[in-house]
Write a protein that holds these residues in place. Structure first.
Motif, PDB file in Angstrom:
ATOM      1  N   GLY A  41       0.834  -1.199   0.000  1.00 10.36           N
ATOM      2  CA  GLY A  41       0.000   0.000   0.000  1.00 10.36           C
ATOM      3  C   GLY A  41       0.868   1.247   0.000  1.00 10.36           C
ATOM      4  O   GLY A  41       2.043   1.187   0.369  1.00 10.36           O
ATOM      5  N   GLU A  45      -1.333   5.419   3.178  1.00 13.00           N
ATOM      6  CA  GLU A  45      -2.573   4.650   3.308  1.00 13.00           C
ATOM      7  C   GLU A  45      -2.397   3.396   4.169  1.00 13.00           C
ATOM      8  O   GLU A  45      -3.380   2.729   4.510  1.00 13.00           O
ATOM      9  N   SER A  47      -2.051   0.998   7.234  1.00 14.65           N
ATOM     10  CA  SER A  47      -2.501   1.095   8.622  1.00 14.65           C
ATOM     11  C   SER A  47      -1.291   0.936   9.537  1.00 14.65           C
ATOM     12  O   SER A  47      -0.371   0.165   9.230  1.00 14.65           O
ATOM     13  N   ARG A  50      -0.429  -2.668  10.382  1.00 14.28           N
ATOM     14  CA  ARG A  50       0.215  -3.485   9.350  1.00 14.28           C
ATOM     15  C   ARG A  50       1.676  -3.073   9.173  1.00 14.28           C
ATOM     16  O   ARG A  50       2.548  -3.916   8.963  1.00 14.28           O
ATOM     17  N   ASP A 146      -3.445  -2.313   1.946  1.00 14.44           N
ATOM     18  CA  ASP A 146      -4.310  -1.183   2.244  1.00 14.44           C
ATOM     19  C   ASP A 146      -4.507  -0.372   0.963  1.00 14.44           C
ATOM     20  O   ASP A 146      -3.535  -0.113   0.231  1.00 14.44           O
TER      21      ASP A 146
END
Ligand code: NAD
Length: 213
Positions: A41, A45, A47, A50, A146
């Motif tokens: 990702g 973006e 998280s 993660r 993500d």
């Protein structure tokens, strides 16, 4: 063989693994810190959970493995090898795989430091960095992502490994050949690695703006 449930992000699990390994087998002659995950990702973006997971498994997990096993290997005094699995991503930078690249750059730096530290101790333990290119494994089947860019990268990487990856057996054989040859740098795809290393060296020494590889 002895199967032991172990989460590499938990230092107590690694300590327990090292202890039961010593009890059952005595000396450790080969330690491979191989567990790794990706989470794709754009950086803004991703998280936080993660991002932390990728760093936790790929960097801190390797540290925990070293910390649990190396003192025992040093005390044993016999010849041994340590392999840390980095990635070709340790020497390049790929958009939408920033967490993975950051973790693998860190794992490689840690591996180089370990090699220097053990050499300074004149320990009979050799250290190697395994930098695989594409290997057809389950890594992107279990990868999180993500955002739409992250999902696209994960799907693309899964297909890329399926179509272009060497088998895990081939990668393992390359590792053993590299160890037998006394190599620190072990590549499954040496020509691609050389291209990426040249690009990186040119970028660093030429002070060039990053571009996608
Ligand atoms: N497959 C590739 O193309 C490729 C390329 C470069 C580097 N690598 C690296 O190779 C290593 C092995 O990956 P793989 O491709 O075989 O993927 P994989 O997903 O098939 O295997 C990774 C293993 O790590 C384990 N793992 C994940 N989190 C863990 C944790 N917290 N504690 C303990 N174990 C955990 C998983 O259970 C799995 O068995 C990783 O470090 C990966 O980054 C893979």
């Amino acid at each position: 063989a002895l199967a032991v449930r172990c989460d590499v992000t938990d230092p107590d699990d690694l300590e327990r693994l090292a202890a039961v390994t010593a009890d059952r087998f005595g000396s450790v002659r080969l330690l491979v810190n191989n567990a790794g995950v990706d989470s794709t990702g754009r950086l803004w973006e991703l998280s936080p959970e993660r991002f932390e997971r990728v760093l936790g498994v790929n960097v801190t997990g390797v540290f925990h493995g070293i910390r649990a096993f190396v003192p025992r290997m040093l005390a044993d005094g016999g010849p041994a090898h340590i392999v840390n699995t980095a990635s070709i991503g340790a020497v390049t930078t790929v958009p939408t795989q920033a967490a993975y690249c950051a973790s693998k750059h860190a794992a490689l730096a840690m591996t180089e430091c370990l090699a220097i530290e053990l050499a300074a101790e004149q320990a009979p333990i050799t250290v190697a960095a395994l930098l695989p290119g594409p290997v057809h494994t389950a890594i992107y089947e279990s990868a999180a992502s993500d955002g739409s860019a992250g999902a696209a990268t994960r799907d693309r990487m899964e297909a890329f490994l399926r179509e272009n990856g060497v088998t895990p057996e081939q990668a393992a054989n390359t590792m053993f050949e590299g160890l037998a040859a006394g190599q620190f740098w072990i590549y499954t795809h040496p020509e691609r690695a050389d291209d990426l290393l040249r690009l990186r060296a040119d970028r660093l020494t030429g002070h060039l703006t990053p571009t996608a590889p």
